[in-house]
Write a protein that holds these residues in place. Structure first.
Motif, PDB file in Angstrom:
ATOM      1  N   GLN A 208     -18.004  14.147  -0.796  1.00 29.26           N
ATOM      2  CA  GLN A 208     -18.514  13.456  -0.482  1.00 29.26           C
ATOM      3  C   GLN A 208     -18.268  12.060  -0.846  1.00 29.26           C
ATOM      4  O   GLN A 208     -18.738  10.637   0.412  1.00 29.26           O
ATOM      5  CB  GLN A 208     -20.460  13.831  -0.635  1.00 29.26           C
ATOM      6  CG  GLN A 208     -21.197  12.929  -0.046  1.00 29.26           C
ATOM      7  CD  GLN A 208     -21.583  13.510   1.583  1.00 29.26           C
ATOM      8  OE1 GLN A 208     -21.256  14.402   1.948  1.00 29.26           O
ATOM      9  NE2 GLN A 208     -21.172  11.390   2.637  1.00 29.26           N
TER      10      GLN A 208
ATOM     11  N   THR B 299     -17.856   9.267   2.421  1.00 30.01           N
ATOM     12  CA  THR B 299     -18.798   7.414   2.093  1.00 30.01           C
ATOM     13  C   THR B 299     -17.621   6.749   1.840  1.00 30.01           C
ATOM     14  O   THR B 299     -17.977   5.168   2.794  1.00 30.01           O
ATOM     15  CB  THR B 299     -19.769   7.506   0.555  1.00 30.01           C
ATOM     16  OG1 THR B 299     -19.939   8.961   0.962  1.00 30.01           O
ATOM     17  CG2 THR B 299     -20.561   6.595   0.708  1.00 30.01           C
TER      18      THR B 299
ATOM     19  N   HIS C 230     -19.198  20.865   5.550  1.00 36.61           N
ATOM     20  CA  HIS C 230     -18.992  19.404   6.024  1.00 36.61           C
ATOM     21  C   HIS C 230     -18.047  18.995   7.136  1.00 36.61           C
ATOM     22  O   HIS C 230     -19.010  18.465   8.001  1.00 36.61           O
ATOM     23  CB  HIS C 230     -17.701  18.493   4.804  1.00 36.61           C
ATOM     24  CG  HIS C 230     -18.412  18.470   3.625  1.00 36.61           C
ATOM     25  ND1 HIS C 230     -19.030  17.661   3.450  1.00 36.61           N
ATOM     26  CD2 HIS C 230     -17.311  19.764   2.092  1.00 36.61           C
ATOM     27  CE1 HIS C 230     -19.532  17.287   2.027  1.00 36.61           C
ATOM     28  NE2 HIS C 230     -19.036  18.899   1.434  1.00 36.61           N
TER      29      HIS C 230
ATOM     30  N   MET D 139     -23.095  12.268  -6.004  1.00 39.09           N
ATOM     31  CA  MET D 139     -22.524  12.503  -5.046  1.00 39.09           C
ATOM     32  C   MET D 139     -21.525  13.802  -5.073  1.00 39.09           C
ATOM     33  O   MET D 139     -21.229  13.495  -6.222  1.00 39.09           O
ATOM     34  CB  MET D 139     -22.553  11.147  -3.701  1.00 39.09           C
ATOM     35  CG  MET D 139     -23.081  10.819  -3.165  1.00 39.09           C
ATOM     36  SD  MET D 139     -22.450   9.689  -1.899  1.00 39.09           S
ATOM     37  CE  MET D 139     -21.900   8.613  -2.976  1.00 39.09           C
ATOM     38  N   SER D 140     -21.046  14.505  -4.826  1.00 42.80           N
ATOM     39  CA  SER D 140     -19.825  15.566  -4.715  1.00 42.80           C
ATOM     40  C   SER D 140     -18.574  14.485  -5.300  1.00 42.80           C
ATOM     41  O   SER D 140     -18.620  13.407  -4.507  1.00 42.80           O
ATOM     42  CB  SER D 140     -19.902  16.605  -3.809  1.00 42.80           C
ATOM     43  OG  SER D 140     -19.580  16.483  -2.492  1.00 42.80           O
TER      44      SER D 140
END
Length: 610
Positions: free
Chosen positions: A371, A375, A412, A367-368
């Protein structure tokens, strides 16, 4: 000239054999920009590269901290070597015979201690490895490692060993090799008994993972306990060879792959690195069982542009990853985070699912950083509670606000709107307010502590710096640059000016140049820097060499520089006389004032005749 009793031909051979791009490239990731190579300076923290290598002249210079020199100077800075130690090291690497006199007693003792410590660690590593593979004492450790899926091939490759549950077997082994107890204690291989009655091995009943420096030399150990022994992991202490806040496990193996791809993978554990390597991930490394430090991040940044954090999938591992993000980002790395399901660690996942799925389903789907942050914080909120949902959206908006790309911010915001059925405009408005706060907190440029390393400041310096220096100062710099490139110009300046430069360091540099050429040397900036053996003058010469190309030099330009320099003493004398004349006039001494005025006229005529 004598270089600390090192023959001149040895210096020349060492510099000729070691191309500066190769020497620096072992420590710094360099990218080509025209005639130069650029990278992040290894001597100070920066995000925008200001460290410049000039292969044509075999020199380096940092526009930030002003470090500069040739390949010998670079090694001295990086390894804290003396000049003699650096040349000796480079000569040994090039198989150049070391025929000069023994260095000073202090250098000899320092070298002897470091060499003895390395010998002790190499012997210990071989002994631990032998105990693991060939003795009854190591049998249960070997069975454990094989149960973890490690074959003898990888046990050999990583030099894994076992420290038996005996008090001083390694100590006695090393004493028989004539390694003194005081050195072994300083190296962290033995510790004094609690009752002061003697010494015992530091590592006992532990699987041993050797720690190597960038050259592949064993400099420390990490020991994993078998059974209930505490602590579970025990590292070597800080020694002259080892600093756990800087060292990364397996970096010596991973360095070539990282340099080639610009991409690194960061693990938590030694077994994770080893199993990942077996799975084909040859750009992986781990910290020494400690939290990631800024020194670790900077070491990575000098080799890579991107890093994937691949920590354990449990909450502790993910928290460690979350805390590591800002450290890596501050170093200027692009960061992604791999997630391992079911709370597993990389070693367990590879064993259960195989190498291909680890690469394709874990690393490739990392994931970036944004992100991952979104999360990670979700677990702090109860989405069945509307108030908690709103609080999460606010927290998420704050994270998104720090993204530099408008497109990514929009992406986003839209994802949050879709997931929580919340109006895009409301989330965007919240995000924009946070973004305004974020931007107000940011200073122009990328390194507030060191404004010289800001892109904006760099551009300003190029425009403004010359105007801040007097004309004679600029003339001296340009003249010295021409002298370093042309022996005939240096000889002319020697006759016309000699040591009459107005800046003391410029005069010293000119004197060294005259001596350099008088010994029959041709123009060679790298060799001249070795000739200097003076850190400050080396920095000055490197700065002049990299800033001044020598283009546009002709006899008239040289003449103009010389005239500009020669008239300074007259100008200073005239200035002093004018002050004296004013004082005489104020004191009512008209005769003295008139006499001084006559002296000023004579000085002005002299200046015009120069």
């Amino acid at each position: 000239m004598s270089y600390g009793r090192i023959p001149e031909e040895v210096i020349e051979a060492v510099l000729k054999h070691h191309d500066i791009a190769d020497v620096v490239g072992k420590y710094v990731k360099l990218t080509k920009q025209g005639h130069y190579l650029k990278g992040l300076c290894p001597f100070h923290s920066e995000k925008t590269p200001s460290f410049t290598v000039t292969p044509e002249r075999q020199t380096y210079y940092c526009f930030g901290c002003h470090a500069g020199g040739n390949s010998i100077n670079f090694l001295m800075e990086m390894e804290s070597y003396s000049f003699v130690e650096a040349v000796r090291h480079m000569a040994e690497e090039a198989n150049i015979p070391i025929t000069w006199d023994t260095p000073t007693g202090e250098e000899t003792e320092k070298q002897k201690e470091a060499s003895a410590m390395l010998t002790a660690h190499e012997l210990a590593a071989k002994w631990y490895h032998y105990i693991l593979l060939n003795t009854e004492q190591g049998k249960h450790a070997l069975e454990y490692l094989r149960s973890r899926g490690l074959s003898d091939k990888w046990l050999d490759f990583f030099q894994i060993g076992y420290a038996p549950a005996m008090k001083d077997k390694l100590f006695q082994f090393l004493l028989k090799r004539e390694l003194p107890q005081t050195l072994l204690e300083k190296a962290g291989l033995i510790v004094e008994r609690s009752d002061g009655s003697g010494f015992v091995d530091r590592f006992r009943d532990r699987i041993i993972f050797p720690i190597h420096d960038y050259k592949g030399r064993v400099i420390a150990f990490a020991g994993r306990a078998l059974g209930d022994l505490q602590p579970k992991y025990l590292n070597s202490p800080e020694t002259p060879l080892f600093n756990k806040s800087r060292q990364l496990f397996n970096l010596h193996h991973a360095r070539p792959a990282i340099r080639k791809s610009g991409h690194a993978v960061l693990f938590e554990g030694y077994m994770d690195v080893i199993k990942a390597w077996e799975a084909g991930v040859v750009n992986g490394m781990a910290t020494m069982g400690t939290a990631l430090t800024q020194e670790h991040a900077l070491a990575l940044r000098r080799l890579a542009d991107r890093v994937v954090i691949c920590y354990d999938g449990d909450r502790a591992g993910q928290t460690a990853a979350y805390k590591s993000l800002p450290i890596l980002e501050k170093a200027g790395l692009q960061v992604r985070v791999a997630y391992i399901p079911d709370g597993a660690d990389p070693d367990e996942y590879i064993t259960a699912r195989g190498a291909d799925k680890f690469r394709s389903e874990v690393l490739d789907y990392a994931m970036s950083a944004v992100q991952f942050r979104l999360t990670y914080i979700r677990s702090n909120f109860n989405f069945k509670d509307k108030n908690d949902t709103v609080r999460y959206l606010k927290a998420a908006a704050r994270i998104i606000a720090e993204i530099s790309s408008p497109i990514e911010r929009e992406h986003h915001v839209k994802a949050l709107s879709d997931e929580f059925s919340y109006p895009v405009e409301a989330i965007k408005q919240e995000m924009n307010e946070f973004r305004q706060q974020f931007l107000k907190m940011q200073e122009n440029g990328d390194n507030n502590e060191n404004p010289w390393n800001n892109v904006i400041d760099n551009n300003r310096a190029k425009d403004e710096a010359p105007s801040l220096l007097p004309a004679y100062h600029i003339a001296e710099i340009k003249l010295l640059a021409a002298m370093m490139l042309d022996r005939d110009i240096a000889e002319e300046v020697s006759i016309r000016i000699g040591d009459q430069f107005n800046i003391e360091d410029h005069a010293a540099l000119a004197a060294y140049l005259y001596a350099f050429y008088n010994e029959g040397n041709r123009p060679d900036i790298s060799r001249f820097l070795a000739f200097l053996q003076d850190e400050e003058l080396s920095r000055l010469a490197s700065s002049i060499a990299i800033r001044e190309s020598g283009q546009g030099i002709n006899p008239q330009v040289i003449e103009d520089y010389i005239q500009e320099i020669k008239k300074v003493p007259c100008l200073n004398a005239i200035k002093q006389k004018k002050q004296e004349m004013i004082q005489a006039e104020r004191a009512g001494n008209i005769v003295q004032a008139a006499q001084i005025a006559s002296e000023i006229i004579i000085l002005e005529k002299q200046m015009k005749s120069l």
